[in-house]
Scaffold this motif. Structure first.
Motif, short mmCIF file in Angstrom:
data_model
loop_
_atom_site.label_atom_id
_atom_site.label_comp_id
_atom_site.label_asym_id
_atom_site.label_seq_id
_atom_site.Cartn_x
_atom_site.Cartn_y
_atom_site.Cartn_z
N TYR A 180 0.82 -1.21 0.00
CA TYR A 180 0.00 0.00 0.00
C TYR A 180 0.86 1.26 0.00
O TYR A 180 1.92 1.30 0.61
N THR A 224 0.05 2.01 -6.32
CA THR A 224 -1.21 2.36 -5.66
C THR A 224 -0.94 3.36 -4.54
O THR A 224 0.05 3.25 -3.81
N HIS A 225 -1.82 4.36 -4.44
CA HIS A 225 -1.71 5.35 -3.37
C HIS A 225 -3.11 5.86 -3.07
O HIS A 225 -3.72 6.56 -3.89
N ARG A 226 -3.60 5.54 -1.90
CA ARG A 226 -5.01 5.79 -1.59
C ARG A 226 -5.34 7.28 -1.41
O ARG A 226 -6.50 7.66 -1.51
N GLU A 250 -5.97 8.22 -4.81
CA GLU A 250 -6.60 7.08 -5.47
C GLU A 250 -5.93 6.77 -6.81
O GLU A 250 -6.59 6.56 -7.83
N HIS A 304 -4.04 4.20 -9.03
CA HIS A 304 -3.93 2.75 -9.12
C HIS A 304 -3.51 2.38 -10.55
O HIS A 304 -4.12 2.86 -11.52
N TRP A 343 -1.58 -0.80 -13.19
CA TRP A 343 -0.90 -2.07 -13.47
C TRP A 343 -0.51 -2.10 -14.94
O TRP A 343 -1.22 -1.60 -15.80
N ASP A 379 -9.07 0.07 -7.17
CA ASP A 379 -8.65 0.42 -5.82
C ASP A 379 -7.42 -0.41 -5.47
O ASP A 379 -6.95 -1.23 -6.27
N GLU A 380 -6.89 -0.20 -4.28
CA GLU A 380 -5.64 -0.88 -3.91
C GLU A 380 -5.81 -2.39 -3.80
O GLU A 380 -4.88 -3.16 -4.08
N VAL A 391 -5.51 -3.86 -7.22
CA VAL A 391 -4.10 -3.90 -7.65
C VAL A 391 -3.41 -5.14 -7.08
O VAL A 391 -2.70 -5.85 -7.79
#
Length: 250
Positions: A58, A148-150, A153, A155, A157, A217-218, A221
């Motif tokens: 995360y 990912t970084h909340r 947000e 996200h 790949w 979202d994380e 991911v």
């Protein structure tokens, strides 16, 4: 002016000027020494005592490469100064804007770190990140990127095989827009209707009100990372991690 000043006063003035110069030189050297000391304090400190794997994932970006050639990976990403490091100190370095190249995890080695120059979070470094992944996969067969970084947000790949980009999905929830979407969804994405602000459908405002769309979202991911290669939040559960040190640098 000095001509009308008494001789003794002239001497005192000259002595004062000399003392001022000496004090200035001393202070400059002291400041320089302190600066060097602080630079030494910022030097990379890691442990080379082999330990158990440490979970991460995360608020992080990482690359998975199908190889165990750590020094070659360090060369490709231009990591100039690095040391042997165990999991705990390596992960700490990664979260402190450094980079950690992990011990081998199954067939994979992970390049972790907020110190990675390109994170796929804007158009410019997305292109540079694509070039990096393609170079890695051209040499090692496959390379993947996850981020990912909340807070914002973010996200993302990406997957590259044999020097060619196959799949990109990069999304920023804060602005509700995609940075880039490329390639066909992979098997790991089956059943998803991923939001795509770059699609023709998104030209209609009604698209943004749809309730059948999936927003990255994380957790998503991590699930895709697990199906593609390695889920970093489950490292402590694995039994196929090589008992060796990684490399940490800044």
């Amino acid at each position: 002016m000095l001509a009308v000043i008494p001789k003794k006063m002239k001497v005192l003035i000259i002595i004062g000027i000399v003392l001022l110069i000496l004090v200035s030189i001393w202070y400059a050297k002291k400041t320089g020494a302190n600066s060097e000391f602080h630079n030494e304090q910022k030097a990379l400190v890691v442990s080379d005592t082999i330990d158990n794997p440490v979970d991460f994932g995360y608020k992080m970006v990482w690359i998975a490469v199908k190889t165990n050639q750590k020094n070659r990976l360090a060369e490709i990403i231009n990591l100039k100064k690095f040391k042997n490091a165990n999991w705990e100190s390596g992960i700490e370095t990664a979260y402190a804007d450094g980079i950690f190249i992990t011990p081998q995890v199954g067939e994979w080695t992970l390049i972790i770190g907020n110190g990675l120059a390109n994170k796929g979070d804007d158009q410019e470094n997305m292109a540079e990140l694509e070039n990096l992944l393609n170079a890695l996969s051209a040499e090692f067969g496959e390379a993947q990127f996850f981020g990912t970084h909340r807070i914002v947000e973010f996200h993302c790949w990406m997957k590259s095989t044999n020097g060619k980009m196959k799949r990109i999905y990069s999304y920023v929830g804060e602005s509700m827009e995609n940075i880039k979407v490329f390639g066909e969804p992979t098997k790991a994405e089956e059943g998803m209707k991923l939001f795509n602000s770059l699609s023709k459908e998104a030209e209609n405002e009604a698209y943004f009100e749809r309730e059948d769309l999936d927003f990255a979202d994380e957790i998503m991911v991590m699930n895709i990372a697990e199906k593609w290669s390695v889920n970093p939040t489950k490292l402590s559960e694995r039994t196929d991690i090589k008992n060796e040190l990684g490399l940490a640098g800044k």
